[in-house]
Design a protein around this motif. Structure first.
Motif, PDB file in Angstrom:
ATOM      1  N   SER A  93      51.731  82.324 -27.563  1.00 44.53           N
ATOM      2  CA  SER A  93      52.848  82.314 -26.612  1.00 44.53           C
ATOM      3  C   SER A  93      52.528  83.107 -25.354  1.00 44.53           C
ATOM      4  O   SER A  93      52.997  82.771 -24.259  1.00 44.53           O
ATOM      5  N   THR A  94      51.734  84.164 -25.506  1.00 41.25           N
ATOM      6  CA  THR A  94      51.371  84.954 -24.325  1.00 41.25           C
ATOM      7  C   THR A  94      50.637  84.095 -23.300  1.00 41.25           C
ATOM      8  O   THR A  94      50.892  84.194 -22.095  1.00 41.25           O
ATOM      9  N   ASP A  95      49.729  83.242 -23.778  1.00 35.38           N
ATOM     10  CA  ASP A  95      48.992  82.361 -22.863  1.00 35.38           C
ATOM     11  C   ASP A  95      49.933  81.379 -22.174  1.00 35.38           C
ATOM     12  O   ASP A  95      49.803  81.112 -20.973  1.00 35.38           O
TER      13      ASP A  95
ATOM     14  N   ASP B  62      60.767  86.292 -26.800  1.00 34.27           N
ATOM     15  CA  ASP B  62      60.962  86.017 -28.225  1.00 34.27           C
ATOM     16  C   ASP B  62      61.767  87.159 -28.822  1.00 34.27           C
ATOM     17  O   ASP B  62      61.578  88.327 -28.458  1.00 34.27           O
ATOM     18  N   LEU B  63      62.636  86.843 -29.738  1.00 30.67           N
ATOM     19  CA  LEU B  63      63.482  87.846 -30.368  1.00 30.67           C
ATOM     20  C   LEU B  63      62.621  88.841 -31.151  1.00 30.67           C
ATOM     21  O   LEU B  63      61.685  88.440 -31.848  1.00 30.67           O
ATOM     22  N   PRO B  64      62.890  90.130 -31.044  1.00 32.11           N
ATOM     23  CA  PRO B  64      62.147  91.101 -31.859  1.00 32.11           C
ATOM     24  C   PRO B  64      62.346  90.813 -33.349  1.00 32.11           C
ATOM     25  O   PRO B  64      63.386  90.289 -33.758  1.00 32.11           O
ATOM     26  N   ARG B  65      61.360  91.203 -34.151  1.00 32.89           N
ATOM     27  CA  ARG B  65      61.443  90.928 -35.589  1.00 32.89           C
ATOM     28  C   ARG B  65      62.489  91.782 -36.288  1.00 32.89           C
ATOM     29  O   ARG B  65      63.087  91.364 -37.270  1.00 32.89           O
TER      30      ARG B  65
ATOM     31  N   VAL C 149      53.186  90.867 -19.273  1.00 33.36           N
ATOM     32  CA  VAL C 149      53.438  89.990 -20.418  1.00 33.36           C
ATOM     33  C   VAL C 149      52.741  90.621 -21.619  1.00 33.36           C
ATOM     34  O   VAL C 149      51.521  90.791 -21.612  1.00 33.36           O
ATOM     35  N   ALA C 150      53.513  90.988 -22.642  1.00 40.98           N
ATOM     36  CA  ALA C 150      52.942  91.817 -23.704  1.00 40.98           C
ATOM     37  C   ALA C 150      53.517  91.471 -25.067  1.00 40.98           C
ATOM     38  O   ALA C 150      54.643  90.983 -25.185  1.00 40.98           O
TER      39      ALA C 150
ATOM     40  N   GLN D 263      51.351  85.753 -32.338  1.00 47.87           N
ATOM     41  CA  GLN D 263      51.093  84.434 -32.913  1.00 47.87           C
ATOM     42  C   GLN D 263      50.891  84.545 -34.420  1.00 47.87           C
ATOM     43  O   GLN D 263      50.177  85.421 -34.911  1.00 47.87           O
ATOM     44  N   SER D 264      51.519  83.664 -35.163  1.00 50.48           N
ATOM     45  CA  SER D 264      51.391  83.671 -36.619  1.00 50.48           C
ATOM     46  C   SER D 264      50.032  83.111 -37.037  1.00 50.48           C
ATOM     47  O   SER D 264      49.378  82.386 -36.278  1.00 50.48           O
ATOM     48  N   GLU D 265      49.635  83.464 -38.253  1.00 49.18           N
ATOM     49  CA  GLU D 265      48.362  82.951 -38.779  1.00 49.18           C
ATOM     50  C   GLU D 265      48.396  81.427 -38.905  1.00 49.18           C
ATOM     51  O   GLU D 265      47.400  80.750 -38.662  1.00 49.18           O
ATOM     52  N   LYS D 266      49.555  80.899 -39.271  1.00 47.61           N
ATOM     53  CA  LYS D 266      49.699  79.448 -39.398  1.00 47.61           C
ATOM     54  C   LYS D 266      49.469  78.768 -38.053  1.00 47.61           C
ATOM     55  O   LYS D 266      48.786  77.740 -37.959  1.00 47.61           O
TER      56      LYS D 266
END
Length: 456
Positions: free
Chosen positions: A334-336, A401-404, A380-381, A322-325
């Motif tokens: 997203s994990t939740d 989610d796509l890897p960075r 889920v990780a 999760q981003s700081e924003k």
């Protein structure tokens, strides 16, 4: 929520690449190298094994104690992997090494065999240090090290055992301090943060350390929280001239530059050798890569449909951090969202387990214990599970989610196909939105793999 079932067909959308011939070559001599030493080298794998290829015991026999070799064979390590066959002779000769090979290729056993060839259990001092970036990887390395050091079946007689300390984040430093003072362990497996606390307080000194291993070295050097401590460890707290140094990772970006820096920064001796296994194919050939395109609103349902269609033995669902924003906006991570959705919608036999950075150390340990006790599971990780979590039964990886980066993709994919010499087919499936398809294509080009599109 209504349940939907989908079937998928495969359509190859990427042109195949041509594999190149693997050869042995020398890195050109770098400026300012100490000319009293040979030039740093990069060694690529030799031709494939034959029926008369040496066993691990054959390679290790003159160097590693017999009881360690017996335990090694009891555990099931008999034939060498490529990295073991290529690296061990150089390591036993005393050369500093950079082990650069696929995830699950046997790098951990390689450097542990080196450690057991060097240490003297009759000496009461710390003689080997393994540095890792995460507690989870440290626990895994410690487990394998202790398995190898255990007394073999049917061996009589007293022999001083090798003691192994896990000095990991979340542990009790006071207890470790007492242990170090009372009877120093022979081998220490440590995370960077906990180790540096001990070094700064002079509770633990490196003067007796004969071999230093840094696992997942690229990850530590790229971590703003750990890189300065690692640099101090390599140059201030000890000297490369007084130890054998081994760096290990599946991914070492700009490895020629890294080899140069190792010498220039005095992280290693100037005759350091770079052993690069499978440079043309950085991921196992039995790994199948797939992707499916959908919009954001359909991602959860698409994930569920994939799991139902694949019926995996066990799987990891990788979710972006999760981003700081997003945190400041009060959004749920997203994990939740994934966990809650699967617990209400998935009706299959697999247990659903969570592993993420924000969990405390005890909760993370409990999650890993659950998945290792047996039975199928869906883990889920976040990317904390992409480095060092060894789960040999893993058959499927899902990138929700796509890897960075391509490196993150490589390490996520590396959580499967971890059974040595197995021919079990494993799968990595990426769920992506239309505007991110070009990013996945970039990863395919960088890592040289073909990805097949699933058509709903």
């Amino acid at each position: 929520m209504s349940m939907e079932t989908h079937s998928f067909s495969l359509g190859v959308r990427v042109a195949p690449f041509v594999k190149r011939t693997v050869t042995v070559y020398h890195v050109p001599r770098l400026r300012n190298l100490n000319r009293t030493h040979p030039a740093a080298q990069c060694i690529l794998p030799q031709p494939p094994l034959t029926n008369h290829s040496p066993t691990l015991r054959d390679i290790c026999q003159p160097h590693v104690p017999t009881h360690i070799l017996q335990r090694m064979e009891e555990i099931g390590y008999v034939m060498p992997t490529d990295v073991q066959r290529e690296a061990l002779p150089h390591l036993f000769s005393g050369r500093d090494c950079i082990l650069h090979a696929q995830t699950g290729s046997g790098k951990t056993l390689t450097y542990l065999l080196l450690i057991y060839s060097i240490i003297n259990t009759l000496k009461s001092s710390v003689q080997a240090l393994v540095v890792v970036p995460t507690r989870e990887l440290g626990m895994q390395v410690t487990k394998v090290a202790r398995m190898l050091a255990a007394k073999p079946t049917g061996v009589d007689g007293e022999q001083k055992s090798c003691t192994i300390m896990a000095l990991l984040d979340g542990g009790t430093l006071r207890r470790h301090k007492s242990w170090l003072k009372a009877e120093p362990p022979t081998v220490v497996v440590a995370t960077v943060g906990s180790l540096c606390q001990m070094l700064e307080r002079q509770i633990f000194l490196l003067e007796s350390v004969r071999v230093l291993i840094v696992d997942e070295v690229d990850f530590i050097f790229s971590s703003s929280k750990q890189v300065s401590s690692l640099r101090k460890l390599l140059t201030s707290y000890s000297s490369c001239n007084n130890r054998q140094t081994v760096f290990a990772s599946a991914s070492i970006p700009q490895h020629r530059r890294f080899l140069h820096d190792c010498v220039q920064q005095k992280w290693t001796k100037s005759d350091v050798i770079h052993i690069h296994v499978s440079p043309v194919e950085p991921m196992p050939s039995r790994l199948c890569h797939r992707f499916i395109i959908c919009n954001n609103k359909r991602k959860l349902q698409t994930l569920l449909s994939l799991i139902q269609s694949d019926a995996p033995e066990s799987g990891i669902i990788f979710v972006g951090e999760q981003s700081e924003k997003s945190k400041k906006a009060g959004n749920a991570p997203s994990t939740d969202l994934v966990i809650d959705f699967l617990k209400t919608s998935y009706e299959g036999p697999l247990d659903i387990v969570l592993l993420e950075d924000d969990m405390n150390f005890n909760s993370r340990a409990v999650s890993l214990l659950e998945v290792r006790k047996g039975g199928g599971y869906l883990l889920v990780a976040t990317d904390i599970a992409a480095r060092g979590v060894d789960l040999p039964e893993m058959s499927h990886i899902y990138n929700f989610d796509l890897p960075r980066t391509a490196i993150d993709y490589l390490h996520r994919a590396g959580r499967t196909c971890r059974k040595p010499f197995s021919d079990m087919k494993c799968t990595v499936t990426t769920i992506t939105v239309p505007e991110e398809r070009f990013v996945l294509q970039k990863y395919e080009n960088e890592l040289m793999f073909n990805s097949e599109e699933l058509i709903p």
